[in-house]
Design a protein around this motif. Sequence first.
Motif, mmCIF file in Angstrom:
data_model
loop_
_atom_site.group_PDB
_atom_site.id
_atom_site.type_symbol
_atom_site.label_atom_id
_atom_site.label_comp_id
_atom_site.label_asym_id
_atom_site.label_seq_id
_atom_site.Cartn_x
_atom_site.Cartn_y
_atom_site.Cartn_z
ATOM 1 N N UNK A 62 -0.029 30.303 -2.541
ATOM 2 C CA UNK A 62 1.212 30.103 -3.297
ATOM 3 C C UNK A 62 1.760 28.703 -3.081
ATOM 4 N N UNK A 63 1.721 28.214 -1.847
ATOM 5 C CA UNK A 63 2.271 26.885 -1.567
ATOM 6 C C UNK A 63 1.451 25.787 -2.244
ATOM 7 N N UNK A 64 0.149 25.970 -2.306
ATOM 8 C CA UNK A 64 -0.699 25.015 -3.027
ATOM 9 C C UNK A 64 -0.402 25.048 -4.526
ATOM 10 N N UNK A 65 -0.230 26.240 -5.067
ATOM 11 C CA UNK A 65 0.059 26.366 -6.494
ATOM 12 C C UNK A 65 1.390 25.698 -6.847
ATOM 13 N N UNK A 66 2.410 25.879 -5.997
ATOM 14 C CA UNK A 66 3.702 25.229 -6.256
ATOM 15 C C UNK A 66 3.583 23.714 -6.157
ATOM 16 N N UNK A 67 2.826 23.244 -5.172
ATOM 17 C CA UNK A 67 2.650 21.798 -5.022
ATOM 18 C C UNK A 67 1.957 21.207 -6.235
ATOM 19 N N UNK A 68 0.911 21.849 -6.702
ATOM 20 C CA UNK A 68 0.195 21.329 -7.876
ATOM 21 C C UNK A 68 1.107 21.257 -9.094
ATOM 22 N N UNK A 69 1.972 22.237 -9.255
ATOM 23 C CA UNK A 69 2.902 22.195 -10.379
ATOM 24 C C UNK A 69 3.938 21.084 -10.201
ATOM 25 N N UNK A 70 4.369 20.862 -8.972
ATOM 26 C CA UNK A 70 5.403 19.860 -8.716
ATOM 27 C C UNK A 70 4.925 18.451 -9.010
ATOM 28 N N UNK A 71 3.628 18.178 -8.798
ATOM 29 C CA UNK A 71 3.129 16.805 -8.939
ATOM 30 C C UNK A 71 2.257 16.623 -10.173
ATOM 31 N N UNK A 72 2.261 17.586 -11.061
ATOM 32 C CA UNK A 72 1.346 17.550 -12.210
ATOM 33 C C UNK A 72 1.540 16.333 -13.108
ATOM 34 N N UNK A 73 2.727 15.736 -13.080
ATOM 35 C CA UNK A 73 2.990 14.590 -13.963
ATOM 36 C C UNK A 73 2.831 13.252 -13.245
ATOM 37 N N UNK A 74 2.372 13.262 -11.990
ATOM 38 C CA UNK A 74 2.207 12.032 -11.223
ATOM 39 C C UNK A 74 0.742 11.872 -10.829
ATOM 40 N N UNK A 75 0.055 10.922 -11.450
ATOM 41 C CA UNK A 75 -1.372 10.795 -11.165
ATOM 42 C C UNK A 75 -1.657 10.147 -9.821
ATOM 43 N N UNK A 76 -0.634 9.570 -9.162
ATOM 44 C CA UNK A 76 -0.864 8.947 -7.858
ATOM 45 C C UNK A 76 -0.587 9.904 -6.697
ATOM 46 N N UNK A 77 -0.172 11.133 -7.003
ATOM 47 C CA UNK A 77 -0.014 12.173 -5.996
ATOM 48 C C UNK A 77 -1.072 13.238 -6.241
ATOM 49 N N UNK A 78 -1.721 13.683 -5.167
ATOM 50 C CA UNK A 78 -2.775 14.687 -5.294
ATOM 51 C C UNK A 78 -2.566 15.788 -4.269
ATOM 52 N N UNK A 79 -2.797 17.027 -4.682
ATOM 53 C CA UNK A 79 -2.740 18.168 -3.767
ATOM 54 C C UNK A 79 -4.139 18.395 -3.201
ATOM 55 N N UNK A 80 -4.253 18.368 -1.883
ATOM 56 C CA UNK A 80 -5.550 18.491 -1.225
ATOM 57 C C UNK A 80 -5.595 19.818 -0.454
ATOM 58 N N UNK A 81 -6.597 20.631 -0.735
ATOM 59 C CA UNK A 81 -6.690 21.959 -0.126
ATOM 60 C C UNK A 81 -7.649 22.005 1.060
#
Length: 223
Positions: A62-81
Amino acid sequence: MSSASEPMSAAIGVLGGTFDPVHYGHLRAAVEVREQLGLSGVKMVPSAQPPHRQAPWASAEHRMAMLRRAISCQDFLAADDCEMRRQGPSYMVDTLSDIRRGIGDAPLVLIIGQDAANGLDRWHEWRELFELAHVAVMRRPDAESDYRDELAQCMARRMVTAPGALHAAPAGLVIDVAITQLDISSTAIRALIAAGQSAHYLTPPPVIEYIRQHGLYSGPVSA
């Protein structure tokens, strides 16, 4: 490693946390550190099994899914699992080792807050962190350094003030970065939601919608 005549690759930042849930304080910090240090991007890494604190309220998924949604519009931020893909406690030294294997000798910058930096000598295999990455310490206006003994000596001899120094070596330096103080916490957001109140303007709308859809934080929550 690169020879002295070869330029280093663009520096990459690593910002870990429970992100339970991610909020604008996390995101603003990532943006400010990236801009001040000239990083090509920042990997945001949710801790799967934090070794130094109680288990997060929401699952790693769930925390990864929320993070991916939060940064979806910023290509310089990436969610790493990467921590979700490992077994056992989520030690930062293992996370940096995983990332280092993927980027070769590009400069890598571990981004931590001043409170975390003060206790860095209690981290698992903390000395190895400097072999894997530079360390950027986020300094909010009310933060004070309080390094002890060997850590104090280690931080002092590695400290630089010019961000360009981080781009000339893959690891081993320390720099302070002043960032904006945003009085937002995941704990407060969870408490608001548990009380049936709004978390708007504390975390991005896609995160709020995800929390609503999955009924997160709606019952009694821990600090």
